[in-house]
Design a protein around this motif. Structure first.
Motif, PDB file in Angstrom:
ATOM      1  N   MET A 584       3.029  67.353  23.210  1.00 22.95           N
ATOM      2  CA  MET A 584       2.993  65.906  22.957  1.00 22.95           C
ATOM      3  C   MET A 584       2.360  65.601  21.607  1.00 22.95           C
ATOM      4  SD  MET A 584       2.347  63.919  26.568  1.00 22.95           S
ATOM      5  CE  MET A 584       1.234  65.045  27.362  1.00 22.95           C
ATOM      6  N   VAL A 585       1.293  66.336  21.263  1.00 25.40           N
ATOM      7  CA  VAL A 585       0.662  66.119  19.957  1.00 25.40           C
ATOM      8  C   VAL A 585       1.638  66.473  18.842  1.00 25.40           C
ATOM      9  CG1 VAL A 585      -1.193  66.831  18.422  1.00 25.40           C
ATOM     10  CG2 VAL A 585      -1.664  66.492  20.855  1.00 25.40           C
ATOM     11  N   ARG A 586       2.311  67.626  18.967  1.00 24.22           N
ATOM     12  CA  ARG A 586       3.270  68.020  17.933  1.00 24.22           C
ATOM     13  C   ARG A 586       4.378  66.980  17.780  1.00 24.22           C
ATOM     14  NH1 ARG A 586       2.355  73.290  19.902  1.00 24.22           N
ATOM     15  NH2 ARG A 586       4.025  73.034  21.422  1.00 24.22           N
ATOM     16  N   ALA A 587       4.894  66.488  18.915  1.00 22.11           N
ATOM     17  CA  ALA A 587       5.969  65.496  18.864  1.00 22.11           C
ATOM     18  C   ALA A 587       5.490  64.205  18.202  1.00 22.11           C
ATOM     19  CB  ALA A 587       6.481  65.217  20.273  1.00 22.11           C
ATOM     20  N   ARG A 588       4.270  63.804  18.459  1.00 20.21           N
ATOM     21  CA  ARG A 588       3.759  62.571  17.862  1.00 20.21           C
ATOM     22  C   ARG A 588       3.574  62.726  16.355  1.00 20.21           C
ATOM     23  NH1 ARG A 588      -0.587  61.346  22.805  1.00 20.21           N
ATOM     24  NH2 ARG A 588       1.033  60.757  24.327  1.00 20.21           N
ATOM     25  N   VAL A 589       3.138  63.921  15.933  1.00 21.83           N
ATOM     26  CA  VAL A 589       3.010  64.168  14.495  1.00 21.83           C
ATOM     27  C   VAL A 589       4.389  64.187  13.836  1.00 21.83           C
ATOM     28  CG1 VAL A 589       2.299  65.862  12.774  1.00 21.83           C
ATOM     29  CG2 VAL A 589       0.817  65.389  14.729  1.00 21.83           C
ATOM     30  N   LEU A 590       5.346  64.843  14.490  1.00 20.59           N
ATOM     31  CA  LEU A 590       6.707  64.880  13.949  1.00 20.59           C
ATOM     32  C   LEU A 590       7.303  63.485  13.859  1.00 20.59           C
ATOM     33  CD1 LEU A 590       8.070  68.001  15.862  1.00 20.59           C
ATOM     34  CD2 LEU A 590       7.755  67.808  13.392  1.00 20.59           C
ATOM     35  N   ARG A 591       7.065  62.666  14.868  1.00 25.24           N
ATOM     36  CA  ARG A 591       7.583  61.288  14.845  1.00 25.24           C
ATOM     37  C   ARG A 591       6.978  60.513  13.690  1.00 25.24           C
ATOM     38  NH1 ARG A 591       6.945  56.604  19.551  1.00 25.24           N
ATOM     39  NH2 ARG A 591       7.777  54.902  18.250  1.00 25.24           N
ATOM     40  N   ALA A 592       5.684  60.671  13.481  1.00 22.79           N
ATOM     41  CA  ALA A 592       5.039  59.968  12.374  1.00 22.79           C
ATOM     42  C   ALA A 592       5.581  60.438  11.028  1.00 22.79           C
ATOM     43  CB  ALA A 592       3.532  60.168  12.436  1.00 22.79           C
ATOM     44  N   ASP A 593       5.990  61.725  10.973  1.00 18.72           N
ATOM     45  CA  ASP A 593       6.564  62.262   9.740  1.00 18.72           C
ATOM     46  C   ASP A 593       8.027  61.885   9.559  1.00 18.72           C
ATOM     47  OD1 ASP A 593       4.186  63.434   9.070  1.00 18.72           O
ATOM     48  OD2 ASP A 593       4.702  65.404   9.896  1.00 18.72           O
ATOM     49  N   GLY A 594       8.614  61.220  10.566  1.00 14.93           N
ATOM     50  CA  GLY A 594      10.010  60.817  10.465  1.00 14.93           C
ATOM     51  C   GLY A 594      10.989  61.796  11.066  1.00 14.93           C
ATOM     52  N   ASP A 595      10.527  62.946  11.592  1.00 16.84           N
ATOM     53  CA  ASP A 595      11.411  63.946  12.195  1.00 16.84           C
ATOM     54  C   ASP A 595      11.597  63.633  13.673  1.00 16.84           C
ATOM     55  OD1 ASP A 595      11.662  65.304   9.795  1.00 16.84           O
ATOM     56  OD2 ASP A 595       9.911  66.555  10.190  1.00 16.84           O
ATOM     57  N   GLU A 765      -5.115  53.265   3.187  1.00 16.09           N
ATOM     58  CA  GLU A 765      -3.728  52.986   3.514  1.00 16.09           C
ATOM     59  C   GLU A 765      -3.623  52.712   4.999  1.00 16.09           C
ATOM     60  OE1 GLU A 765      -2.376  57.643   4.039  1.00 16.09           O
ATOM     61  OE2 GLU A 765      -1.488  56.386   2.489  1.00 16.09           O
ATOM     62  N   LEU A 766      -2.631  51.969   5.394  1.00 12.02           N
ATOM     63  CA  LEU A 766      -2.448  51.650   6.792  1.00 12.02           C
ATOM     64  C   LEU A 766      -2.081  52.898   7.583  1.00 12.02           C
ATOM     65  CD1 LEU A 766      -0.438  48.334   6.627  1.00 12.02           C
ATOM     66  CD2 LEU A 766      -2.730  48.634   7.508  1.00 12.02           C
ATOM     67  N   VAL A 767      -2.612  52.975   8.747  1.00 12.13           N
ATOM     68  CA  VAL A 767      -2.211  54.043   9.638  1.00 12.13           C
ATOM     69  C   VAL A 767      -0.801  53.780  10.151  1.00 12.13           C
ATOM     70  CG1 VAL A 767      -2.720  55.135  11.837  1.00 12.13           C
ATOM     71  CG2 VAL A 767      -4.570  54.489  10.319  1.00 12.13           C
ATOM     72  N   ILE A 768      -0.427  52.519  10.193  1.00 10.99           N
ATOM     73  CA  ILE A 768       0.847  52.138  10.794  1.00 10.99           C
ATOM     74  C   ILE A 768       2.000  52.748  10.009  1.00 10.99           C
ATOM     75  CG2 ILE A 768       2.314  50.185  11.390  1.00 10.99           C
ATOM     76  CD1 ILE A 768      -0.258  48.539  11.572  1.00 10.99           C
ATOM     77  N   THR A 769       2.925  53.373  10.714  1.00 13.96           N
ATOM     78  CA  THR A 769       4.090  53.965  10.082  1.00 13.96           C
ATOM     79  C   THR A 769       5.331  53.595  10.868  1.00 13.96           C
ATOM     80  OG1 THR A 769       3.902  55.991  11.363  1.00 13.96           O
ATOM     81  CG2 THR A 769       2.796  55.947   9.231  1.00 13.96           C
ATOM     82  N   ALA A 770       6.460  53.578  10.182  1.00 15.87           N
ATOM     83  CA  ALA A 770       7.735  53.372  10.855  1.00 15.87           C
ATOM     84  C   ALA A 770       8.361  54.720  11.143  1.00 15.87           C
ATOM     85  CB  ALA A 770       8.663  52.538   9.976  1.00 15.87           C
ATOM     86  N   THR A 771       9.250  54.736  12.133  1.00 13.58           N
ATOM     87  CA  THR A 771       9.888  55.988  12.517  1.00 13.58           C
ATOM     88  C   THR A 771      11.149  56.163  11.684  1.00 13.58           C
ATOM     89  OG1 THR A 771       9.054  55.644  14.745  1.00 13.58           O
ATOM     90  CG2 THR A 771      10.740  57.328  14.468  1.00 13.58           C
ATOM     91  N   LEU A 772      11.016  56.750  10.518  1.00 16.05           N
ATOM     92  CA  LEU A 772      12.137  57.046   9.635  1.00 16.05           C
ATOM     93  C   LEU A 772      12.350  58.543   9.577  1.00 16.05           C
ATOM     94  CD1 LEU A 772      11.340  54.693   6.596  1.00 16.05           C
ATOM     95  CD2 LEU A 772      12.775  54.187   8.578  1.00 16.05           C
ATOM     96  N   SER A 773      13.615  58.950   9.460  1.00 19.00           N
ATOM     97  CA  SER A 773      13.897  60.360   9.289  1.00 19.00           C
ATOM     98  C   SER A 773      13.536  60.778   7.870  1.00 19.00           C
ATOM     99  CB  SER A 773      15.375  60.642   9.566  1.00 19.00           C
ATOM    100  OG  SER A 773      16.178  60.066   8.548  1.00 19.00           O
ATOM    101  N   SER A 774      13.518  62.102   7.623  1.00 20.58           N
ATOM    102  CA  SER A 774      13.179  62.581   6.283  1.00 20.58           C
ATOM    103  C   SER A 774      14.201  62.113   5.257  1.00 20.58           C
ATOM    104  CB  SER A 774      13.093  64.113   6.296  1.00 20.58           C
ATOM    105  OG  SER A 774      14.317  64.677   6.727  1.00 20.58           O
ATOM    106  N   LYS A 775      15.487  62.085   5.614  1.00 17.51           N
ATOM    107  CA  LYS A 775      16.510  61.604   4.689  1.00 17.51           C
ATOM    108  C   LYS A 775      16.345  60.111   4.414  1.00 17.51           C
ATOM    109  CE  LYS A 775      18.812  65.393   3.938  1.00 17.51           C
ATOM    110  NZ  LYS A 775      18.830  66.012   2.583  1.00 17.51           N
ATOM    111  N   GLU A 776      15.985  59.362   5.459  1.00 14.41           N
ATOM    112  CA  GLU A 776      15.753  57.924   5.268  1.00 14.41           C
ATOM    113  C   GLU A 776      14.565  57.675   4.357  1.00 14.41           C
ATOM    114  OE1 GLU A 776      17.581  56.590   9.628  1.00 14.41           O
ATOM    115  OE2 GLU A 776      15.407  56.726   9.319  1.00 14.41           O
TER     116      GLU A 776
END
Length: 838
Positions: A584-595, A765-776
Motif C-alpha cells: 500500500m505504501v509503494r502504491a501510494r508513492v507511485l500514485r503521487a509520482d503519477g505512475d 511547496e504544497l503536499v497536494i498533488t494531482a494523479t498524472l502519469s509520467s507522460k502527462e
C-alpha cells in the motif's frame, strides 16, 4: 615465600629469568631444579633444605615476618633486599613434579625458622602441601597464579606484532578468547597464523585437538596426571560447565565443591566460571584436546557419557543442555520429549536460543513416530513458514496423544494448542485464526498458576498471534493492547529481538490507526534497540511503520527509500501482514509520482498474494486503495465494480469510496455510515468521510457547507500532520486548498519543506498533488514552456493525436478548461517548479 603456581606453558620460568635480569636482588640466588631424569632429585632437595634449615635455625628461634613487592604492572617474586648480607633467594623449580609432604615439611620449617635470611621462590604446576593459609595471615607469602601470568589483550597484541602478525581488533579478541591469554597457546597460535593469507579463517581453524597444541597438552599436562585424575578429566570434558553433582554422575565417584576447587588449584586448566559459586569449566583448547583424546581412547564411552549428562541436566532443570547432550548421544526421542515436556520448544520460534535450537533439531528424523517429535517438527516447520507441514505434524501429534504415545499431559495439550494458533495466524482465514488464538489464551490461563507459568516465549507467541490477527481485522485498539502486552513480556524477560519486533508491530498499528507521532516514537525505539549493540537484525515491522508514517505525512522520498529497505529485512511471522502494508505504501508513492497504472498493478499483486478469504480490514484496504485510484482516473464505474465484487464491500472504507465514485459518476451512492459505525476506524477514514461529504456539497453547489466540511477534516488531520488524503482529494476539493486561500492560511502544516529554489532560499511547496502519469507530467512541462502541440509531438517523438489525448486528460484531472489555466493550477498544486517571476 613467593609461590608461582600455574599450569604448563604459562611462563613461570621465563618470569623468574626476567626478574633476575632486572638485577633487583643484590643477594645470592641459588637454584634447585626438580628433574625427574636426575639422580635422586628428591634426596638432593631434602639435603639442601636440611642444610639451609640448620643454618637458619642458628640465626633465630622465632620467624621474622617480611614484606614482598611487585614487579611493575603485575605481582612478581621478592624484590625487597634483606637486612643482612647473608640473605639469599632459593629458587625451587618443581617442573612437572609434585612437592611431597616430606619436602613440604622441610620448606615449612625453613620458612618459619630462617630469621628472614632465606627466601623461597617455588615454581610449581600444583599447589604444594604447605600451610598457605598461615602464610597469608602472617603476610609472608606472595602468590603468582595463572590469572596473573595470562596475557591481556594488549599484551597478546604486542606478542603478535613481535611475530610480525597484524591482527584486526576483532581477530585479536577472538584469538584471545580461544586461548584465554594462555602464553604458550598464543605462541602456538602465532606459529599457526604465520604465512596465512586469510587470518580470520586461520584463527577459526586454530584448535586444541591437533598439531603442536595437542602434542604439548598431551606430554606436559595429561600424561603428568595420576590415573584417577586423568580418568576424571576425560569423563567430564564432554560438558561445557561442570558442577559437583554432574561430575559424580559422569565419573561414578563422589565429588564435592571442595574437590573441584582443589583441582582448580592443581592447575589442570580448570577454573571457576565467573559469577558462579559451584560451576567450573576447562580452558577451551584443553577441552577440545580432551574430547578428541576421549574419542580416540574410548569412543564407545562417548554416547554413554552424553546420555548420562542429558539425564542429569533434565532432572536439574537445564533443559536446553539436556537436549544438546541427548542429540549428541543420538537419543532423538529423549531430546524431543525434553523440549515438549518443559515447553522449551517455544524457544525454536522466539527467544535467545532460537537459532541454536533450530540448528540442533535440523536433523530430527522424520520417521520418529510419537507426539513429542511431531510437535518439534511442527515448530521447526514454522521457522521455515511452512504452515501446511506444520498443520500436518500437529495432526500427527494429536493422533499420537490419542494413542497414548506419550501419555496425554497438560504440557502436550498446551504445546499443540499454541502451535495451532501460530499456524492459523499465518493463514488467510482470519476468523479461524482468532478462534485458535482465543483457545491458546484459555490454555495459557489454565496453567498460569502451575510450573509452566515461567515460560515467557509461550505468552509472546500467543500475544503476537493475537495482535497480528486483530490488526488484519481492523481492531486497532485490540491489536495495540496485544502488542503492548507482548512488549511488556519481552522487556521483563530480556528478549531483545522479540522486543524490537513487537515495538515495530505496535508502531505499525498506531500508524494505520492514524496515530502517526506515536507510531514514529515506537518505530524509533525499535530501530534504536537493534542498533544498540545487541547485534539484532533491523526489525522489518519498524521499517514498514516508518514508511507508512512518511507516506501519510507527504515525505514521499523517505517513504520510497524505507519501503525498499523493508524488502531486504529478515522475514518474521508478520511478513504476510507487513507485505500487504508495504504494498500500500509503494502504491501510494507511485500514485503521487503519477505512475497510476503501476500503482494499481502493485495493489492487485499484493491482494492476490495476501489471499484474504473474509471481509477483514487489511485485505479490503488493498481493494479500497485500488478503487480510489480508479476514481482519480475518472473511472468511477470500474471503481464501483471493484468494490462491489469484494468481500468487504460493507466496511466503512468501502462505502466511502463507493460514495466518492457515485459522486464522480453523478449518481446516488450508498448511505453514509452512521457516526457510531465510524468509531474505532482509522484517522484517514474519519478524514475521508468529511472529504467525501465536502465533494458532494460542491457537486450540489453548497460551497458554504463544503468549506466547513473540509475545515472539519483539516482539524482532525492537523495534530498528526496527515496530509495524504488532501493530496489525493478530487480537483474540485483541491480548489479550496489553494496556496493563497483562507484554509491554507489557517493550516500551514499542509505545506511540507521542499528543495531550495534558484536563489538558494528555502521555499515550501504544497503536499497536494494531482494523479498524472509520467507522460502527462512531461506534456505539462512543455505546456508551461508555451510549446505548441506540434512542437511537443516532435520533441517527444509521438503523434499529434497522442499529445492532444494527453492534454485532454490533463485538463480533466486539473479541472481546467484551457491550457494556461491548467499550467496555473499545476503551479498552485506544486506539480511544476516555481512560477517564473515577470
Amino acid at each position: 615465600m613467593t609461590l608461582v603456581s600455574a599450569p604448563a606453558g604459562f611462563g613461570k620460568t621465563m618470569l623468574l629469568v626476567s626478574w633476575e635480569a632486572l638485577g633487583a636482588w643484590a643477594g645470592p640466588v641459588r637454584h634447585i631444579t626438580m628433574d625427574a631424569a636426575a639422580e635422586q632429585p628428591a634426596a638432593l632437595l631434602q639435603s639442601v633444605l636440611d642444610g639451609l634449615h640448620r643454618r637458619g635455625s642458628a640465626l633465630a628461634e622465632e620467624p621474622v615476618l617480611f614484606t614482598t613487592a611487585d614487579l611493575p604492572g603485575r605481582p612478581g617474586p621478592v624484590t625487597e633486599r634483606a637486612a643482612g648480607p647473608e640473605a639469599m633467594v632459593l629458587v625451587v623449580d618443581c617442573g612437572d613434579l609434585t612437592v611431597t609432604p616430606e619436602l613440604g615439611d622441610s620448606l615449612d620449617r625453613l620458612i618459619r625458622g630462617n630469621a628472614g635470611r632465606v627466601r623461597i621462590v617455588l615454581l610449581t604446576r600444583a599447589d604444594p602441601q604447605l600451610p598457605l593459609h598461615r602464610y597469608r595471615l602472617a603476610d609472608t607469602l606472595t602468590e603468582i597464579r595463572a590469572a596473573d601470568l595470562a596475557f591481556t589483550v594488549e599484551e597478546a597484541a604486542g606478542l603478535m606484532r613481535h611475530e610480525n602478525l597484524d591482527l584486526a581488533p576483532a581477530e585479536l579478541a577472538e584469538l584471545w578468547a580461544r586461548t584465554d591469554g594462555w602464553p604458550a597457546g598464543l605462541m602456538f597460535a602465532a606459529m599457526h597464523l604465520a604465512g596465512k593469507a586469510d587470518t580470520a579463517q586461520a584463527i577459526r581453524g586454530f584448535r586444541g585437538d591437533v598439531g603442536n597444541v595437542a602434542a604439548f597438552l598431551m606430554t606436559e599436562v595429561l600424561q603428568a596426571q595420576p590415573p584417577a585424575l586423568r580418568d576424571f578429566l576425560l569423563r567430564t570434558c564432554i560438558v561445557d560447565k561442570l558442577r559437583p553433582g554432574l561430575a559424580e554422575a559422569l565419573t561414578g565417584r563422589a565429588c564435592d565443591l571442595r574437590s573441584l576447587e582443589f583441582m582448580s588449584h592443581g592447575n589442570a586448566f580448570i577454573q571457576r566460571v565467573p559469577g558462579t559459586d559451584d560451576c567450573y569449566s576447562y580452558q577451551s583448547l584443553f577441552r577440545e584436546f580432551l574430547r578428541a583424546q576421549l574419542l580416540f581412547e574410548r569412543s564407545a564411552l562417548v554416547p554413554v557419557l552424553h546420555r548420562t549428562a542429558a539425564g542429569w541436566f533434565a532432572q536439574n532443570g537445564h533443559q536446553l543442555s539436556a537436549v544438546c547432550h541427548a542429540i549428541t548421544a543420538g537419543q532423538w526421542g529423549d531430546a524431543a520429549r525434553y523440549l515438549v515436556e518443559d515447553l522449551d520448544f517455544a524457544q525454536l520460534l522466539v527467544g535467545r536460543e532460537r537459532r541454536l535450537l533450530k540448528e540442533l533439531v535440523a536433523d530430527l528424523p522424520d520417521d520418529l513416530d510419537d507426539a513429542s517429535a511431531a510437535v518439534v517438527r511442527s515448530a521447526r516447520a514454522l521457522t521455515e513458514f511452512d504452515v501446511d507441514l506444520c498443520a500436518a505434524e500437529l495432526r500427527k501429534a494429536r493422533s499420537g496423544l490419542d494413542q497414548g504415545l506419550p501419555p496425554r499431559t497438560l504440557s502436550y495439550e498446551l504445546a499443540i494448542t499454541v502451535l495451532e494458533a501460530v499456524s492459523a495466524s499465518l493463514q488467510t482465514d482470519v476468523m479461524s485464526a482468532l478462534d485458535a488464538v482465543l483457545a491458546a489464551e484459555a490454555a495459557l490461563r489454565a496453567v498460569s498458576v502451575g510450573p509452566n507459568a515461567v515460560h515467557p516465549e509461550l505468552k509472546l507467541l500467543v500475544a503476537g498471534c493475537k495482535g497480528r490477527v486483530l490488526l488484519q481485522r481492523g481492531d486497532f485498539a485490540g491489536a495495540a493492547e496485544a502488542f503492548s502486552a507482548a512488549i511488556a513480556i519481552a522487556e521483563e524477560a530480556g528478549l531483545h529481538e522479540a522486543l524490537a519486533d513487537f515495538l515495530g508491530m505496535a508502531a505499525l498499528v498506531e500508524a494505520v490507526w492514524g496515530h502517526l507521532r506515536r507510531a514514529a516514537e515506537l518505530a524509533t525505539q525499535a530501530i534504536a534497540l537493534a542498533e544498540s549493540g545487541a547485534h539484532l537484525d533491523e526489525p522489518q515491522s519498524a521499517i514498514v511503520a516508518q514508511a507508512w508514517v512518511s507516506a501519510e505525512q507527504g515525505e514521499l522520498a523517505v517513504a520510497r527509500d524505507l519501503v525498499h529497505r523493508a524488502g531486504d529485512a529478515v522475514p518474521t511471522f508478520d511478513t504476510r501482514v507487513l507485505a500487504a502494508c508495504a504494498a500500500m505504501v509503494r502504491a501510494r508513492v507511485l500514485r503521487a509520482d503519477g505512475d497510476v497504472d503501476l500503482a494499481r498493478a502493485e495493489l492487485r499483486a499484493a491482494a492476490n498474494s495476501y489471499g484474504a478469504v473474509s471481509d477483514e480490514w487489511l485485505g479490503q484496504s488493498l481493494v479500497v486503495d485500488e478503487a480510489k485510484i480508479l476514481v482519480a482516473q475518472h473511472l468511477p464505474r470500474e471503481a464501483i465494480a471493484v468494490v462491489e465484487h469484494s468481500p468487504g464491500r460493507d466496511q466503512v472504507e468501502s462505502i466511502l469510496v463507493l460514495r466518492r465514485a457515485a459522486t464522480e459518476a453523478g449518481e446516488q451512492g450508498p448511505a453514509l455510515p452512521a457516526p457510531a459505525a465510524q468509531q474505532g476506524t482509522s484517522l484517514e477514514t474519519q478524514v475521508d468521510s468529511w472529504l467525501v461529504q465536502a465533494a458532494e456539497s460542491i457537486r450540489t453547489g453548497d460551497s458554504g457547507r463544503s468549506g466547513l466540511q473540509v475545515e472539519r477534516a483539516l482539524r482532525l488531520a492537523a495534530p498528526e500532520h496527515l496530509r495524504r488524503p488532501f493530496s489525493e482529494a478530487p480537483p474540485p476539493l483541491r480548489k479550496l486548498l489553494q496556496p493563497t486561500g483562507e484554509l491554507m492560511r489557517r493550516h500551514p502544516w499542509l505545506r511540507a519543506p521542499g528543495p531550495a529554489d534558484h536563489s538558494s532560499r528555502t521555499r515550501t511547496e504544497l503536499v497536494i498533488t494531482a494523479t498524472l502519469s509520467s507522460k502527462e507530467h512531461e506534456v505539462l512541462e512543455y505546456l508551461a514552456e508555451l510549446l505548441t502541440t506540434e512542437e511537443i509531438a516532435s520533441t517527444m517523438y509521438v503523434s499529434v493525436n497522442t499529445v492532444r489525448s494527453h492534454v485532454r486528460s490533463i485538463l480533466r484531472k486539473l479541472s481546467a478548461s484551457r491550457r494556461n489555466e491548467a499550467v496555473r493550477r499545476a503551479w498552485e498544486l506544486g506539480l511544476l517548479p516555481s512560477r517564473p517571476e515577470v
